[in-house]
Motif scaffolding. Structure first.
Motif, PDB file in Angstrom:
ATOM      1  N   GLY A   1      80.708  46.845  80.950  1.00 35.35           N
ATOM      2  CA  GLY A   1      80.157  45.841  80.052  1.00 35.35           C
ATOM      3  C   GLY A   1      79.306  46.475  78.979  1.00 35.35           C
ATOM      4  N   GLU A   2      78.293  45.724  78.517  1.00 36.36           N
ATOM      5  CA  GLU A   2      77.380  46.208  77.489  1.00 36.36           C
ATOM      6  C   GLU A   2      75.995  46.399  78.091  1.00 36.36           C
ATOM      7  N   ALA A   3      75.511  47.642  78.071  1.00 35.69           N
ATOM      8  CA  ALA A   3      74.182  47.956  78.617  1.00 35.69           C
ATOM      9  C   ALA A   3      73.116  47.632  77.587  1.00 35.69           C
ATOM     10  N   VAL A   4      72.053  46.965  78.056  1.00 35.90           N
ATOM     11  CA  VAL A   4      70.922  46.588  77.210  1.00 35.90           C
ATOM     12  C   VAL A   4      69.620  46.894  77.949  1.00 35.90           C
ATOM     13  N   ALA A   5      68.524  46.906  77.222  1.00 35.42           N
ATOM     14  CA  ALA A   5      67.211  47.117  77.832  1.00 35.42           C
ATOM     15  C   ALA A   5      66.857  45.930  78.726  1.00 35.42           C
ATOM     16  N   LEU A   6      66.093  46.190  79.787  1.00 38.85           N
ATOM     17  CA  LEU A   6      65.642  45.097  80.668  1.00 38.85           C
ATOM     18  C   LEU A   6      64.853  44.052  79.887  1.00 38.85           C
ATOM     19  N   SER A   7      64.189  44.462  78.820  1.00 43.16           N
ATOM     20  CA  SER A   7      63.406  43.512  78.021  1.00 43.16           C
ATOM     21  C   SER A   7      64.276  42.413  77.411  1.00 43.16           C
ATOM     22  N   GLU A   8      65.586  42.617  77.370  1.00 42.97           N
ATOM     23  CA  GLU A   8      66.506  41.603  76.836  1.00 42.97           C
ATOM     24  C   GLU A   8      66.944  40.583  77.894  1.00 42.97           C
ATOM     25  N   VAL A   9      66.505  40.768  79.146  1.00 39.83           N
ATOM     26  CA  VAL A   9      66.843  39.843  80.226  1.00 39.83           C
ATOM     27  C   VAL A   9      65.865  38.662  80.159  1.00 39.83           C
TER      28      VAL A   9
ATOM     29  N   PHE B   1      62.535  40.630  85.790  1.00 40.10           N
ATOM     30  CA  PHE B   1      63.292  41.818  85.378  1.00 40.10           C
ATOM     31  C   PHE B   1      62.763  42.353  84.048  1.00 40.10           C
ATOM     32  N   ALA B   2      62.577  41.465  83.061  1.00 39.87           N
ATOM     33  CA  ALA B   2      62.192  41.871  81.711  1.00 39.87           C
ATOM     34  C   ALA B   2      60.876  42.634  81.681  1.00 39.87           C
ATOM     35  N   GLN B   3      59.931  42.265  82.538  1.00 43.14           N
ATOM     36  CA  GLN B   3      58.624  42.916  82.561  1.00 43.14           C
ATOM     37  C   GLN B   3      58.584  44.116  83.514  1.00 43.14           C
ATOM     38  N   GLY B   4      59.722  44.442  84.125  1.00 43.05           N
ATOM     39  CA  GLY B   4      59.789  45.602  85.001  1.00 43.05           C
ATOM     40  C   GLY B   4      59.046  45.427  86.314  1.00 43.05           C
ATOM     41  N   ILE B   5      58.838  44.187  86.740  1.00 40.96           N
ATOM     42  CA  ILE B   5      58.097  43.917  87.978  1.00 40.96           C
ATOM     43  C   ILE B   5      58.815  44.522  89.187  1.00 40.96           C
ATOM     44  N   LEU B   6      60.147  44.479  89.194  1.00 40.67           N
ATOM     45  CA  LEU B   6      60.911  45.040  90.315  1.00 40.67           C
ATOM     46  C   LEU B   6      61.201  46.525  90.145  1.00 40.67           C
ATOM     47  N   GLY B   7      60.981  47.040  88.946  1.00 42.35           N
ATOM     48  CA  GLY B   7      61.244  48.450  88.687  1.00 42.35           C
ATOM     49  C   GLY B   7      61.808  48.654  87.295  1.00 42.35           C
ATOM     50  N   GLN B   8      62.192  49.895  87.004  1.00 37.67           N
ATOM     51  CA  GLN B   8      62.736  50.254  85.695  1.00 37.67           C
ATOM     52  C   GLN B   8      64.248  50.392  85.777  1.00 37.67           C
ATOM     53  N   GLY B   9      64.883  50.288  84.634  1.00 35.77           N
ATOM     54  CA  GLY B   9      66.329  50.438  84.563  1.00 35.77           C
ATOM     55  C   GLY B   9      66.849  49.786  83.310  1.00 35.77           C
ATOM     56  N   CYS B  10      67.966  49.098  83.446  1.00 39.52           N
ATOM     57  CA  CYS B  10      68.555  48.392  82.317  1.00 39.52           C
ATOM     58  C   CYS B  10      69.373  47.232  82.872  1.00 39.52           C
TER      59      CYS B  10
ATOM     60  N   THR C   1      73.527  41.521  84.402  1.00 41.08           N
ATOM     61  CA  THR C   1      73.365  42.214  85.677  1.00 41.08           C
ATOM     62  C   THR C   1      72.321  43.325  85.587  1.00 41.08           C
ATOM     63  N   PRO C   2      71.074  43.036  85.981  1.00 48.61           N
ATOM     64  CA  PRO C   2      70.074  44.097  86.013  1.00 48.61           C
ATOM     65  C   PRO C   2      70.443  45.179  87.034  1.00 48.61           C
ATOM     66  N   VAL C   3      70.236  46.433  86.636  1.00 45.84           N
ATOM     67  CA  VAL C   3      70.423  47.602  87.499  1.00 45.84           C
ATOM     68  C   VAL C   3      69.056  48.287  87.503  1.00 45.84           C
ATOM     69  N   VAL C   4      68.336  48.129  88.617  1.00 43.69           N
ATOM     70  CA  VAL C   4      66.914  48.475  88.650  1.00 43.69           C
ATOM     71  C   VAL C   4      66.613  49.537  89.700  1.00 43.69           C
ATOM     72  N   VAL C   5      65.837  50.541  89.285  1.00 43.41           N
ATOM     73  CA  VAL C   5      65.316  51.548  90.214  1.00 43.41           C
ATOM     74  C   VAL C   5      64.004  50.967  90.748  1.00 43.41           C
ATOM     75  N   CYS C   6      64.049  50.468  91.979  1.00 43.24           N
ATOM     76  CA  CYS C   6      62.892  49.773  92.552  1.00 43.24           C
ATOM     77  C   CYS C   6      61.729  50.715  92.863  1.00 43.24           C
ATOM     78  N   ASN C   7      62.016  51.989  93.070  1.00 35.97           N
ATOM     79  CA  ASN C   7      60.962  52.971  93.335  1.00 35.97           C
ATOM     80  C   ASN C   7      60.784  53.903  92.137  1.00 35.97           C
ATOM     81  N   ALA C   8      60.812  53.318  90.938  1.00 36.69           N
ATOM     82  CA  ALA C   8      60.716  54.097  89.699  1.00 36.69           C
ATOM     83  C   ALA C   8      59.438  54.932  89.631  1.00 36.69           C
ATOM     84  N   ASP C   9      58.385  54.513  90.324  1.00 35.60           N
ATOM     85  CA  ASP C   9      57.133  55.278  90.323  1.00 35.60           C
ATOM     86  C   ASP C   9      57.298  56.649  90.970  1.00 35.60           C
ATOM     87  N   ASP C  10      58.374  56.838  91.737  1.00 33.43           N
ATOM     88  CA  ASP C  10      58.642  58.135  92.360  1.00 33.43           C
ATOM     89  C   ASP C  10      59.239  59.136  91.367  1.00 33.43           C
TER      90      ASP C  10
END
Length: 161
Positions: A22-30, A35-44, A130-139
């Motif tokens: 598909g088309e990958a976009v920044a989480l901020s576009e969700v 998801f948009a605020q990165g509460i669950l983690g970082q990704g796209c 479809t968010p794809v999120v690294v939930c342990n991004a702080d690692d």
């Protein structure tokens, strides 16, 4: 040996390919703030063009949601990855989703994790982004992503320790 040294000193990183085309976009576009605020983690996020999610890497399925709309994976590199098909799609109670894995399964890169009916989900009034999120991004010191057109198993996320 050199690969391990390279990753220890900042080279390369961990690659997580796209689990869906598909088309990958920044989480901020969700449109969902979780998801948009990165509460669950970082990704796209990916606006899917095909209703198939594959394992982007070898992993253990840490949770296949009962409704089949989301799956979380633990990789051997220590990445905790969430793939969440659609927004508020838990409300569909599994309609239009077919899981092909279960919690605890060991999966290989490219294995089919779930199928979903894009048109039926949209017709029911839900966004299929479809968010794809690294939930342990702080690692990780950095989580970067590709935007634009992506194919399943094509480049998407790069993580640095």
């Amino acid at each position: 040996m050199f690969g391990k040294l390279k990753s220890m000193f900042g080279g390369g990183g961990i690659s997580i390919p796209a689990p869906v085309a598909g088309e990958a976009v920044a989480l901020s576009e969700v449109s969902d703030p979780t998801f948009a605020q990165g509460i669950l983690g970082q990704g796209c996020a990916i606006k899917p063009t095909v209703g198939r999610v594959v394992a982007p890497v070898d992993a253990t399925v840490s949770m296949m949601f009962e409704t089949g709309h989301a799956v979380s994976l633990d990789t051997s590199d220590g990445v905790e990855l969430l793939i969440h098909v659609g927004l508020d799609t838990v409300m569909l109670k599994g309609a239009h989703y077919t899981p092909h894995c279960a919690t605890g399964d060991k999966v290989k890169a490219g294995d089919l994790l779930m199928e979903f009916d894009i048109d039926a989900i949209r017709a029911a009034g839900y966004d299929t982004i479809t968010p794809v999120v690294v939930c342990n991004a702080d690692d990780f010191s950095n989580v970067s992503f590709k935007t634009g057109s992506v194919e399943a198993m094509g480049d998407l996320l790069t993580l640095k320790k």
